[in-house]
Motif scaffolding. Structure first.
Motif: not given
Ligand SMILES: NC(=O)N[C@@H](CC(=O)O)C(=O)O
Ligand SMILES: [Zn+2]
Ligand SMILES: [Zn+2]
Length: 343
Positions: A111-121
């Protein structure tokens, strides 16, 4: 005899698993549900349109009842791209994407470790109008397991919703008064699913008189005041709350263990169990909205065209059900359920 006829319901959160398990789960979920949002936490997870397409085929190969349509979901990772979202949307079979904070629940290690990593998504999802489904718990070691949903709402969800004001968000399987209040005060783009086990039970059912592993699920059952807030929300008639069973089978031996898995199996009798709760609240007239109308409205899909009929006839649930080469212990095992769906 008391009967209740409602528009055919949908399940907006279910785990069908994979392989031999599909024989049981697909038969159960398609018995009377029209559609189901199918969770992507397989091993390996369903991270792109092609994997969703193949999983869809494996589900359809089990020949679900003719009215049933599986709605596929993409599993977000730190490496998901905006292009993955666009391809998933274009596939026509993917209806949402799921945020599992890494380590929060069963099969969430990718899963995602930080919301920052999926900003574009998230920006791409907002653009193509794809709902974000969230397992809303923080994973920090120092946060008590009973507080993880409330802390997630304050520290992650509030800023996320503020940053993407047009993104559709479903806070899945809510378990607290805090979640109910957050969803009620948020905009029309924010909704929640509520499981039947969180309506029927609180942590006393799981822990008083011995540990009952079949009540262990995530987010974990909370104290009674939270259960009461969930019951009030589900039976309120508010279109922000809808049916999501989170039916999540694990083999009997994996639950009845020194380190038991999280998840409760309810797909064998989902609407029947919800009917018990709504009847107890004198709110059977609100069941159709919760089970059949609010979900499609949120997902912008048509309501099912036909109906199902429930009868007030008690029946006995077996001690175990077949589950691939194994067995699963369903909720209400070796006990009775007050309602039955007329075949
Ligand atoms: N709810 C659970 O306790 N378990 C689910 C995962 C999930 O929905 O968080 C599972 O896949 O087993
Ligand atoms: Zn979850
Ligand atoms: Zn789930």
């Amino acid at each position: 005899m008391t009967t209740l006829t409602i528009t055919r319901p949908d399940d907006w959160h279910v785990h069908l698993r994979d392989g031999d398990a599909l024989k049981t789960t697909v038969a159960d979920i398609s018995r009377y549900f029209g559609r189901a949002i199918v969770m992507p936490n397989l091993v390996p997870p369903v991270t792109n349109a092609e994997l969703a397409q193949r999983y869809h085929q494996r589900i359809m190969a089990e020949k679900p009842a003719a009215q049933f349509q599986p709605l596929m979901v993409l599993y977000l990772t730190d490496n998901t791209t905006a292009e993955d979202i666009k391809q998933a949307k274009a596939s026509g079979i993917v209806y949402a994407a799921k945020l599992y904070p890494a380590g929060a629940t069963t099969n969430s290690s990718s899963g995602v470790t930080s919301i920052d990593n999926i900003a574009q998504v998230l920006a791409a999802m907002q653009e193509v109008d794809m709902p974000l489904l969230i397992h809303g718990e923080v994973t920090d070691n120092h946060i008590d397991i009973f507080d993880r949903e409330a802390v997630f709402i304050d520290t992650i969800l509030k800023p996320l919703v503020a940053s993407y004001p047009n993104l559709k968000v479903v806070l899945e399987h809510i378990t607290t008064k805090n979640a109910v209040e957050f969803v009620q005060q948020a905009g029309e783009n924010v909704a929640a699913t509520i499981t039947v086990h969180h309506l029927l039970y609180n942590r006393n059912h799981m822990l008083v008189g011995g540990i009952r592993p079949h009540y262990f699920c995530l987010p974990i059952l909370k104290r009674n005041i939270h259960q009461q807030a969930l019951i009030a929300a589900a039976t309120s008639g508010s279109s922000k709350f809808f049916l999501g069973t989170d039916s999540a089978p694990h083999p009997k031996h994996a639950k009845e263990s020194s380190c038991g898995c999280a998840g409760a199996y309810t797909a064998h009798a989902a609407i029947e169990l919800y009917a018990e709760v709504f009847e107890q609240e004198n709110a059977l007239d609100k069941l159709e909205g919760f089970a059949s109308l609010h979900g499609p409205a949120f997902y912008n899909l048509p309501v099912n065209k036909d109906t199902i009929t429930l009868e007030k006839t008690s029946w006995h649930v077996p001690e175990t059900l077949n589950f691939g080469d194994d067995v699963v212990v369903p909720i209400r095992a070796n006990d009775t359920i007050a309602w039955q769906v007329k075949e």
